[in-house]
Design a protein around this motif. Sequence first.
Motif, short mmCIF file in Angstrom:
data_model
loop_
_atom_site.label_atom_id
_atom_site.label_comp_id
_atom_site.label_asym_id
_atom_site.label_seq_id
_atom_site.Cartn_x
_atom_site.Cartn_y
_atom_site.Cartn_z
N PRO A 255 25.00 15.96 -21.34
CA PRO A 255 24.97 17.43 -21.25
C PRO A 255 25.11 18.13 -22.59
N ARG A 256 25.79 17.50 -23.55
CA ARG A 256 26.00 18.13 -24.86
C ARG A 256 24.86 17.84 -25.84
N GLY A 257 23.97 16.93 -25.47
CA GLY A 257 22.89 16.56 -26.39
C GLY A 257 23.30 15.42 -27.29
N ARG A 258 22.32 14.60 -27.65
CA ARG A 258 22.59 13.44 -28.52
C ARG A 258 22.68 13.92 -29.96
N HIS A 259 23.77 13.62 -30.63
CA HIS A 259 24.02 14.17 -31.96
C HIS A 259 23.14 13.55 -33.04
N LEU A 260 22.50 12.40 -32.75
CA LEU A 260 21.65 11.76 -33.75
C LEU A 260 20.21 12.26 -33.70
N ASP A 261 19.85 13.09 -32.73
CA ASP A 261 18.49 13.60 -32.64
C ASP A 261 18.19 14.59 -33.75
N SER A 262 16.94 14.61 -34.18
CA SER A 262 16.50 15.57 -35.19
C SER A 262 16.11 16.88 -34.53
N PHE A 263 16.38 17.98 -35.18
CA PHE A 263 15.95 19.32 -34.78
C PHE A 263 16.66 19.82 -33.52
N VAL A 264 16.46 19.14 -32.39
CA VAL A 264 17.07 19.57 -31.13
C VAL A 264 17.84 18.40 -30.52
N ALA A 265 19.08 18.66 -30.12
CA ALA A 265 19.89 17.63 -29.47
C ALA A 265 19.44 17.50 -28.02
N LYS A 266 18.73 16.44 -27.72
CA LYS A 266 18.14 16.27 -26.38
C LYS A 266 19.21 15.88 -25.36
N THR A 267 19.06 16.45 -24.18
CA THR A 267 20.02 16.20 -23.10
C THR A 267 19.46 15.31 -22.00
N HIS A 268 18.16 15.02 -22.03
CA HIS A 268 17.57 14.32 -20.89
C HIS A 268 16.51 13.31 -21.32
N GLU A 269 16.24 12.39 -20.41
CA GLU A 269 15.10 11.48 -20.50
C GLU A 269 14.27 11.71 -19.23
N ASP B 246 0.82 -1.21 0.00
CA ASP B 246 0.00 0.00 0.00
C ASP B 246 0.85 1.26 0.00
N ASP B 247 2.09 1.17 0.53
CA ASP B 247 2.98 2.33 0.53
C ASP B 247 4.06 2.19 -0.55
N GLY B 248 3.82 1.32 -1.53
CA GLY B 248 4.81 1.05 -2.57
C GLY B 248 4.77 2.07 -3.70
N VAL B 249 5.88 2.17 -4.42
CA VAL B 249 5.99 3.07 -5.56
C VAL B 249 6.67 2.36 -6.72
N VAL B 250 6.40 2.83 -7.94
CA VAL B 250 7.06 2.30 -9.13
C VAL B 250 7.72 3.45 -9.86
N PHE B 251 8.96 3.24 -10.31
CA PHE B 251 9.73 4.21 -11.07
C PHE B 251 9.90 3.64 -12.49
N ILE B 252 9.60 4.43 -13.52
CA ILE B 252 9.63 3.94 -14.89
C ILE B 252 10.45 4.89 -15.75
N SER B 253 11.52 4.39 -16.34
CA SER B 253 12.33 5.19 -17.25
C SER B 253 11.66 5.26 -18.62
N ILE B 254 11.76 6.41 -19.27
CA ILE B 254 11.14 6.58 -20.59
C ILE B 254 11.76 7.81 -21.27
N ASP B 255 11.60 7.91 -22.58
CA ASP B 255 12.03 9.13 -23.27
C ASP B 255 10.85 9.70 -24.05
N ASP B 256 11.11 10.63 -24.96
CA ASP B 256 10.03 11.35 -25.63
C ASP B 256 9.15 10.47 -26.52
N HIS B 257 9.63 9.32 -26.95
CA HIS B 257 8.86 8.50 -27.89
C HIS B 257 7.50 8.09 -27.32
#
Length: 289
Positions: A229-243, A190-201
């Motif tokens: 911190p520098r952004g992913r170079h394979l991203d389109s339009f904007v080099a994303k730095t985070h998930e 009842d006091d449990g939590v779930v953490f889920i990693s994900i990105d923009d997709h």
Amino acid sequence: MSEQETDSFNLQSLNISEEKREELLRLFPEVRTEGGQIDFDRLRLALGDMVDTGKERYGLNWPGKSACFKAIQTPSMGALLPAPEESVNFDTTKNLIIEGDNLEALKLLQKSYIGKVKMIYIDPPYNTGNDFIYPDNFSESLQTYLEYTGQTGEEGKRFSSNTDTDGRFHSKWLNMMYPRLYLARDLLRDDGVVFISIDDHEADNLYKLGKEIFGEENFVASISVQINPRGRHLDSFVAKTHEYVMIFAKDASNADCMFGIEKSDRWIDEYDKCDERGRYRELKFHRFS
């Protein structure tokens, strides 16, 4: 009984129907409507009935959603087998690694661990186009897991990568995630939590999916996690730095689910004020001209 003693009692009778409704929504948060009422068609699906889901209503719907409940309720035919020869300190350790299809494993864990898990972390496929293989007939088992690498089963059944040219690109990901997240919720205390990693997709779909399964009131937060911190170079339009990491609680009203982390001495010294909600600090206002 004196008049003073009578005044100390709550003389209002119990609202039994309201208590039952609240208990039902606690057990099945996925059947809650936007107005906090019960969607009885969804309740019937959750209990194993097949219903016509074609009526317009607020919520997240996609092709194959009703089949997710069948996948949840189909008993697992697998078994967990120990592997002492591949283990370290098998007879003394309390750690456990399970290798196999995660849907089958979640079902097998229900009997021993339902309502007992404090925290679950999930790092699912982000649905980038080729990061998970999907069985075309919407059903999975331990056997299909073993057949994935060959792309076909013993009966010639096809499996395919979920590419973005597929007409059910997001639906397949949701069909994969819904049963697993549903069963993971059942394992939580009842006091449990779930953490889920994900990105923009699939972040928007995960947000809606999690609120349906856990209940909108049990969404805790979406945390940005810096990955480059520098952004992913394979991203389109904007080099994303985070998930992201999305957090859902079994019952967010249970204060223990997100508190109790020990603070460093620096934090304790800095948060030098305290009220009924806990420690806090005061900051000065800054004016910029």
